[in-house]
Design a protein around this motif. Structure first.
Motif, PDB file in Angstrom:
ATOM      1  N   ASP A  18       0.822  -1.200   0.000  1.00 49.82           N
ATOM      2  CA  ASP A  18       0.000   0.000   0.000  1.00 49.82           C
ATOM      3  C   ASP A  18       0.864   1.262   0.000  1.00 49.82           C
ATOM      4  N   VAL A  19       1.887   1.280   0.824  1.00 46.80           N
ATOM      5  CA  VAL A  19       2.768   2.457   0.876  1.00 46.80           C
ATOM      6  C   VAL A  19       3.496   2.636  -0.455  1.00 46.80           C
ATOM      7  N   ALA A  39       4.307   5.406  -5.600  1.00 49.87           N
ATOM      8  CA  ALA A  39       4.258   5.353  -7.066  1.00 49.87           C
ATOM      9  C   ALA A  39       3.190   6.298  -7.600  1.00 49.87           C
ATOM     10  N   ASP A  40       2.065   6.344  -6.914  1.00 51.36           N
ATOM     11  CA  ASP A  40       0.993   7.244  -7.338  1.00 51.36           C
ATOM     12  C   ASP A  40       1.444   8.699  -7.255  1.00 51.36           C
ATOM     13  N   ARG A  41       2.041   9.061  -6.152  1.00 51.89           N
ATOM     14  CA  ARG A  41       2.410  10.469  -5.936  1.00 51.89           C
ATOM     15  C   ARG A  41       3.502  10.941  -6.890  1.00 51.89           C
ATOM     16  N   TRP A  47      -2.120   9.503 -10.167  1.00 51.95           N
ATOM     17  CA  TRP A  47      -3.533   9.117 -10.165  1.00 51.95           C
ATOM     18  C   TRP A  47      -4.313   9.887  -9.105  1.00 51.95           C
ATOM     19  N   GLN A  48      -3.601  10.374  -8.116  1.00 52.70           N
ATOM     20  CA  GLN A  48      -4.193  11.073  -6.980  1.00 52.70           C
ATOM     21  C   GLN A  48      -5.188  10.192  -6.228  1.00 52.70           C
ATOM     22  N   LEU A  49      -4.755   8.981  -5.927  1.00 50.05           N
ATOM     23  CA  LEU A  49      -5.581   8.056  -5.151  1.00 50.05           C
ATOM     24  C   LEU A  49      -5.747   8.605  -3.733  1.00 50.05           C
TER      25      LEU A  49
END
Length: 168
Positions: free
Chosen positions: A30-31, A36-38, A43-45
């Motif tokens: 999750d981290v 990876a998202d940031r 994606w700005q999950l």
């Protein structure tokens, strides 16, 4: 009785350790997804940070019983090792009973705390906070069971704990 307590404690500990390992694996994934998202995918999950918080709370709370089962939790072995053997047994049993009382207290009042989460919602998930708040009474209950089993298992060892071996 001591052998049964050892077997039961070991089985409970094996299950809890497997759950903690799975939670830690999910936490790491999750981290990394959040990182990876940031920095890469943008994606700005909204949920990885909150999920990480709840996974960490469950893993840390459940891990307490693992430390109890192995007697790897924080203890004042230097102080206890300096006490004469006759008084040492009484002090060690008293410390276990105090810890047992603490975990039973947290379990009892944690039930109400977990129930209060039913009317609250997680900010991102929109779900009830009850499953997340349940980490407190569930972990305290398992810790109380483990300390009772460990206390009975080690009852004969209270006569001659080997604090010198632990210091090495």
């Amino acid at each position: 009785m001591r052998a049964w307590c050892k077997t039961a404690g070991d089985r409970i500990n094996a299950i809890v350790e497997a759950i903690v390992a799975a939670l830690m694996l999910l936490l790491v994934l999750d981290v990394w997804l959040g990182v990876a998202d940031r920095y890469y995918f943008h994606w700005q999950l909204p949920w990885p940070e909150e999920l990480a918080r709840y996974l960490m709370i469950w893993a840390a709370m459940l891990a307490v019983s693992c430390g109890i089962s192995r007697r790897e939790h924080i203890g004042l072995t230097l102080l206890v090792g300096a006490i004469p053997e006759g008084a040492r047994r009484v002090i060690l049993i008293a410390m276990d009973l105090v810890a047992l009382a603490l975990f039973l207290y947290v379990f009892w009042f944690g039930i109400g705390f977990a129930q209060s989460g039913a009317t609250r919602q997680a900010m991102i998930f929109g779900t009830s906070l009850q499953p997340y708040y349940a980490a407190i009474p569930v972990s305290a209950g398992i810790a109380a069971i483990q300390i009772l089993l460990t206390m009975i298992r080690d009852m004969g060892d209270y006569f001659e704990p080997s604090f010198e071996e632990e210091a090495e």
